[in-house]
Design a protein around this motif. Structure first.
Motif, PDB file in Angstrom:
ATOM      1  N   CYS A   1      43.514  50.849  48.292  1.00  0.00           N
ATOM      2  CA  CYS A   1      43.140  52.137  47.699  1.00  0.00           C
ATOM      3  C   CYS A   1      41.780  52.054  47.029  1.00  0.00           C
ATOM      4  O   CYS A   1      41.076  53.066  46.915  1.00  0.00           O
ATOM      5  N   ALA A   2      41.392  50.867  46.567  1.00  0.00           N
ATOM      6  CA  ALA A   2      40.105  50.673  45.903  1.00  0.00           C
ATOM      7  C   ALA A   2      39.894  49.179  45.711  1.00  0.00           C
ATOM      8  O   ALA A   2      40.832  48.382  45.817  1.00  0.00           O
ATOM      9  N   VAL A   3      38.645  48.803  45.409  1.00  0.00           N
ATOM     10  CA  VAL A   3      38.343  47.434  45.019  1.00  0.00           C
ATOM     11  C   VAL A   3      37.637  47.463  43.672  1.00  0.00           C
ATOM     12  O   VAL A   3      36.823  48.361  43.400  1.00  0.00           O
ATOM     13  N   MET A   4      37.973  46.509  42.818  1.00  0.00           N
ATOM     14  CA  MET A   4      37.385  46.449  41.486  1.00  0.00           C
ATOM     15  C   MET A   4      37.007  45.013  41.177  1.00  0.00           C
ATOM     16  O   MET A   4      37.797  44.089  41.407  1.00  0.00           O
ATOM     17  N   GLY A   5      35.804  44.826  40.669  1.00  0.00           N
ATOM     18  CA  GLY A   5      35.341  43.498  40.312  1.00  0.00           C
ATOM     19  C   GLY A   5      34.878  43.458  38.873  1.00  0.00           C
ATOM     20  O   GLY A   5      34.387  44.458  38.338  1.00  0.00           O
TER      21      GLY A   5
ATOM     22  N   LEU B   1      45.559  47.903  44.966  1.00  0.00           N
ATOM     23  CA  LEU B   1      44.219  47.733  44.414  1.00  0.00           C
ATOM     24  C   LEU B   1      43.850  46.261  44.481  1.00  0.00           C
ATOM     25  O   LEU B   1      44.635  45.397  44.070  1.00  0.00           O
ATOM     26  N   LEU B   2      42.669  45.950  44.993  1.00  0.00           N
ATOM     27  CA  LEU B   2      42.150  44.590  45.002  1.00  0.00           C
ATOM     28  C   LEU B   2      41.255  44.418  43.783  1.00  0.00           C
ATOM     29  O   LEU B   2      40.235  45.101  43.647  1.00  0.00           O
ATOM     30  N   TRP B   3      41.628  43.494  42.881  1.00  0.00           N
ATOM     31  CA  TRP B   3      40.941  43.319  41.602  1.00  0.00           C
ATOM     32  C   TRP B   3      40.480  41.873  41.513  1.00  0.00           C
ATOM     33  O   TRP B   3      41.277  40.944  41.566  1.00  0.00           O
TER      34      TRP B   3
ATOM     35  N   PRO C   1      36.712  53.639  47.005  1.00  0.00           N
ATOM     36  CA  PRO C   1      36.010  53.434  45.732  1.00  0.00           C
ATOM     37  C   PRO C   1      35.793  51.949  45.447  1.00  0.00           C
ATOM     38  O   PRO C   1      36.684  51.121  45.660  1.00  0.00           O
ATOM     39  N   ALA C   2      34.603  51.634  44.951  1.00  0.00           N
ATOM     40  CA  ALA C   2      34.271  50.283  44.495  1.00  0.00           C
ATOM     41  C   ALA C   2      33.825  50.381  43.041  1.00  0.00           C
ATOM     42  O   ALA C   2      32.878  51.109  42.722  1.00  0.00           O
TER      43      ALA C   2
END
Length: 226
Positions: free
Chosen positions: A111-115, A60-62, A142-143
Motif C-alpha cells: 500500500c505504501a513504502v516508508m523509510g 506497508l513496507l517500513w 506513496p513513498a
C-alpha cells in the motif's frame, strides 16, 4: 513532551476557522522532518496520512536504519493503526533504506513504502530523491521518507513537512488525561497545493489542518502533557 507551543481551542463553529483540505499520503515522494529527533509526532502524522492506503488491506513496507532505531525506537505494535499489515526492515546504512524503498516501489502488493533515515547522509541527494519520486509516481504508490536530526537540503520530494508535537486536547471523560493529539505542521515545500502552517489533528479521512489557533494562550480544551 516539551513543546514551545500551546494549542488553542478549535471548534467547528469558530468564525475564523480556516481549514485546509485533509492531508493524505499521495502517490509520490514526501519528506517529513522532526524538530525533535526523538519526537513520535512525525510518525503519528504520517500514519494518519496513510489511513486510506492502510484501508486497502495491503501491507506497508517500513525501513529504518539502525541509528534511527537506537535514537528514536522501534515501532510499538499496540500504538499502530488497527488492521495494519506491516513489513518492518532494519538496515545498517541510509543507502540500504533508499535501495529497499526503491525496490518496494516495484511491488504493487504494497500500500505504501516508508523509510527513516538519520542525519544527512551524502547518499541522500537530489538524484536519490528524484529516483524515488519518479518511481512512486510511475507505480502510483506513496513513498514517505522520515528525516530525523536532519536538515532540509536539496531534494526532489514533492511535499516537505516539518512536524512538531503540541499539547494534547483535553480528554472529554478525564480532565487528568491527554485526549486527541495535536501537531504543528509546516508544509514548507509543495507541488500541487499551497505551502502553509497549521495545527493538525487526526481526522476521519487523513490529517485535519486548521488555521484557527492562537499559540500564545492556553485554551480550555487543551493541556500540556509530558
Amino acid at each position: 513532551m516539551n513543546s514551545p507551543f500551546i494549542a488553542a481551542r478549535m471548534t467547528p463553529d469558530d468564525p475564523d476557522a480556516d481549514r485546509a483540505p485533509p492531508a493524505r499520503a499521495e502517490p509520490t515522494l514526501a519528506e517529513y522532518f522532526a524538530d525533535n529527533a526523538a519526537d513520535g509526532a512525525v510518525t503519528a502524522f504520517t500514519f494518519q496520512q496513510l489511513q486510506g492506503a492502510i484501508a486497502t488491506g495491503k501491507p506497508l513496507l517500513w525501513m529504518q536504519d539502525r541509528m534511527t532505531q537506537r535514537e528514536a525506537g522501534k515501532p510499538y505494535p499496540p500504538g499502530l493503526p488497527a488492521g495494519l499489515k506491516l513489513i518492518l526492515v532494519t538496515v545498517n546504512r541510509a543507502v540500504d533504506v533508499l535501495w529497499a524503498m526503491e525496490e518496494g516501489l516495484h511491488c504493487d502488493a504494497l500500500c505504501a513504502v516508508m523509510g527513516e533515515v538519520w542525519g544527512d547522509p551524502p547518499v541522500l541527494d537530489f538524484t536519490a530523491t528524484k529516483r524515488l519520486a519518479l518511481r512512486a509516481e510511475a507505480r502510483a504508490i506513496p513513498a514517505l521518507l522520515i528525516r530525523r536530526a536532519a536538515h532540509p537540503n536539496l531534494s526532489a520530494a514533492r511535499q516537505r513537512w516539518r512536524i512538531t508535537s503540541l499539547a494534547a486536547m483535553r480528554d472529554p471523560d478525564d480532565d487528568r488525561a491527554p485526549g486527541a493529539p495535536l501537531w504543528q505542521a509546516d508544509l514548507f515545500r509543495a507541488r500541487g497545493r499551497a505551502p502553509g502552517k497549521w495545527v493538525a489533528s487526526p481526522g476521519t479521512d487523513g490529517v485535519t489542518l486548521a488555521h484557527s489557533v492562537h499559540m500564545h494562550t492556553a485554551p480550555d480544551n487543551a493541556r500540556a502533557v509530558g
